[in-house]
Enzyme design. Structure first.
Site, mmCIF file in Angstrom:
data_model
loop_
_atom_site.group_PDB
_atom_site.id
_atom_site.type_symbol
_atom_site.label_atom_id
_atom_site.label_comp_id
_atom_site.label_asym_id
_atom_site.label_seq_id
_atom_site.Cartn_x
_atom_site.Cartn_y
_atom_site.Cartn_z
ATOM 1 C CG HIS A 215 -1.920 -1.117 1.216
ATOM 2 N ND1 HIS A 215 -1.935 -2.109 2.156
ATOM 3 C CD2 HIS A 215 -2.915 -1.412 0.351
ATOM 4 C CE1 HIS A 215 -2.909 -2.964 1.881
ATOM 5 N NE2 HIS A 215 -3.516 -2.564 0.799
ATOM 6 C CG HIS A 216 4.661 1.667 -2.138
ATOM 7 N ND1 HIS A 216 4.179 0.516 -2.726
ATOM 8 C CD2 HIS A 216 5.293 2.341 -3.121
ATOM 9 C CE1 HIS A 216 4.515 0.505 -4.007
ATOM 10 N NE2 HIS A 216 5.200 1.603 -4.273
ATOM 11 C CE LYS B 43 -2.191 -11.167 -11.579
ATOM 12 N NZ LYS B 43 -1.316 -10.334 -12.414
HETATM 13 N N1 GLU Z 1 -2.893 -8.741 -15.268
HETATM 14 C C1 GLU Z 1 -1.971 -7.834 -15.865
HETATM 15 C C2 GLU Z 1 -0.609 -8.010 -15.252
HETATM 16 O O1 GLU Z 1 -0.281 -9.050 -14.706
HETATM 17 C C3 GLU Z 1 -2.463 -6.410 -15.884
HETATM 18 C C4 GLU Z 1 -2.699 -5.778 -14.566
HETATM 19 C C5 GLU Z 1 -3.371 -4.405 -14.644
HETATM 20 O O2 GLU Z 1 -3.577 -3.902 -15.726
HETATM 21 O O3 GLU Z 1 -3.703 -3.901 -13.580
HETATM 22 O O4 GLU Z 1 0.233 -7.176 -15.348
#
Ligand code: GLU
Length: 470
Positions: A63-64, A105
């Site tokens: 969260h920086h 993610k």
């Molecule tokens: N899933 C893509 C990645 O691994 C894109 C992530 C995004 O655009 O936020 O970089």
């Protein structure tokens, strides 16, 4: 083969680079750890009326900077370790390309092909609902995007669910990127990761000294390349490399691979696969039943564009490519990378090479917050200025420019032009930056270590300026 823990792999690479920095141990630890992980289990009503429980995650690594950013993956192999590793890679990726976000993610553990479109919609909306409830999504909090198994359609369901559940409607569509253009998406986002992979490889191939060390000529034209994965990233990477003059000698998918040293026509292969539901038996090409063997084919550039842990210490000694371009996240394990580098090969690291996706996601987010299409304010102005300049030169010289040439020269930039030029600039500059860091270490470190040094330093500066660390 023992199970390879992905987050541990990322952290091994981190530790290798951290040793070249002078940051306090506590700060390095803070950068490395994953800040929050939300594990959800929810019921899905299948079309046949049965109820199935589904597991999903969202990990926010750092969260920086806010919002945090990263894709959502749909795959049967999704697990907490993977999501955390990918979130960490997002933090470093954003830092390397100067995208002002932290890393995150998400993932849903499903074999996507087993679900109908309406089941996928229910699943996606429920997942988005859970994220909203726990504050794991929002334009200034956490902004998901597509990843393996997801695309513009899933992103528009997420945007719609978020919009329906919250009252910040003015900026609501900035809660997710990779949306269709009609839903606030930006032109060029779909092809962005593959386009960025091309820019990165091209930049590497332009360096005469590096190419000499690898025993290859300068430039991408004429180089033979093998692509693993015909998803969004693999397809567009192959397309742009081919357009740049590279020769696509093999393509690998899960059902097998095809090889033709004289070159394959990408779009014809895609049409063949669609028709036959298999890449195999493509006219003029040799079938390789065991798809993994395609990685070991004789070529100049190997582009793994599928999933992690594809090149391990087991198959690394058999890799013949001189350059390994990591279009996927984590395709080469830390042990394998060491073996490849010891064998004199070059690896262009994932957290740099596939950062084109998040770079253009950043542009999309900016577009959503500003509510204006890129180029809208200046396209006509640029054209008029160019026209005035040419008219002045024509008057002074007494010669006039033929109409067809005039048409080509007088063009204001539209959204796609601006997105692509912003992406090209980002990828080229970041490559030179990483290469310079490597040069400062007498070229004794890998490009990955150099990229990690860059990322660690940038994240560390933010923490220090926040006053959290002295
Ligand atoms: N899933 C893509 C990645 O691994 C894109 C992530 C995004 O655009 O936020 O970089």
């Amino acid at each position: 083969m023992s199970k390879i823990r992905f987050f541990e792999q990322v952290n091994r690479n981190f530790d290798d680079a951290a040793a070249y920095t002078k940051h306090p141990t506590g700060l390095l630890e803070q950068i490395k750890i994953c800040n929050s992980v939300y594990h959800i289990t929810f019921p899905l009503k299948r079309d046949d009326g049965t109820i199935q429980t589904v597991e999903a995650w969202r990990a926010e690594h750092s969260h920086h900077k806010l919002p945090v950013k990263g894709g959502i993956r749909y795959a049967a192999s999704v697990n907490e370790d993977e999501v955390m590793a990918l979130a960490a890679l997002m933090t470093y990726k954003c830092a390397i390309v100067d995208v002002p976000f932290g890393g995150a993610k998400g993932g849903i553990k499903i074999a996507k092909w087993q679900y109908s479109d309406s089941e996928l919609e229910r699943l996606t909306r429920r997942y988005a609902f859970e994220l909203v409830r726990k504050n794991f999504i929002g334009p200034g909090i956490d902004v998901p995007a597509p990843d393996y198994g997801t695309g513009a359609r899933e992103m528009s369901w997420i945007a719609d669910t978020y919009n329906a559940m919250t009252d910040h409607s003015l900026e609501a569509f900035a809660c997710v990127t990779g949306k269709p253009v009609s839903q606030g998406g930006v032109r060029g986002r779909t092809e962005a990761t593959g386009q960025g992979v091309f820019f990165g490889i091209r930049e590497a191939c332009e360096n005469a000294l590096d190419m000499k060390t690898l025993g290859m000529g300068v430039g991408i034209a004429g180089k033979r390349f093998v692509i693993q994965g015909l998803g969004n990233v693999g397809y567009y990477a192959a397309k742009f490399i081919q357009e740049g003059g590279g020769i696509l000698v093999a393509l690998a998918e899960y059902e097998g691979a095809i090889y033709n040293p004289k070159g394959l026509d990408l779009d014809k292969v895609v049409a063949h696969r669609k028709e036959r539901e298999s890449i195999l038996n493509y006219p003029g090409a040799t079938n390789i039943e065991n798809s993994a063997e395609a990685l070991e084919l004789d070529c100049d550039i190997l582009v793994p564009a599928a999933l992690e842990n594809q090149i391990t210490k087991e198959n690394a000694p058999r890799i013949k490519a001189r350059m390994i371009a990591e279009a996927a996240n984590g395709p080469v394990t830390a042990d394998a990378a060491k073996m490849l580098l010891d064998a004199g090969k070059m690896i262009i690291p994932d957290m740099y090479l596939n950062a084109g996706g998040v770079t253009v996601s950043y542009f999309e987010w900016l577009k959503n917050l500003s509510h204006v299409r890129f180029g809208r304010m200046n396209k006509r102005f640029e054209e008029n200025s160019q026209q005035r300049l040419i008219t002045a030169v024509e008057q002074m010289t007494g010669k006039s420019l033929p109409a067809d040439i005039m048409k080509k020269v007088v063009t204001g930039a539209d959204e796609l032009d601006l997105v692509n030029s912003g992406l090209e600039e980002t990828m080229c500059e970041a490559y030179q930056n990483i290469r310079e860091i490597r040069a400062r270490h007498n070229n004794e470190i890998s490009l990955r270590t150099a990229a990690f040094i860059d990322a660690i330093n940038k994240v560390a500066v933010t923490y220090m300026e926040l006053g959290i660390f002295p």
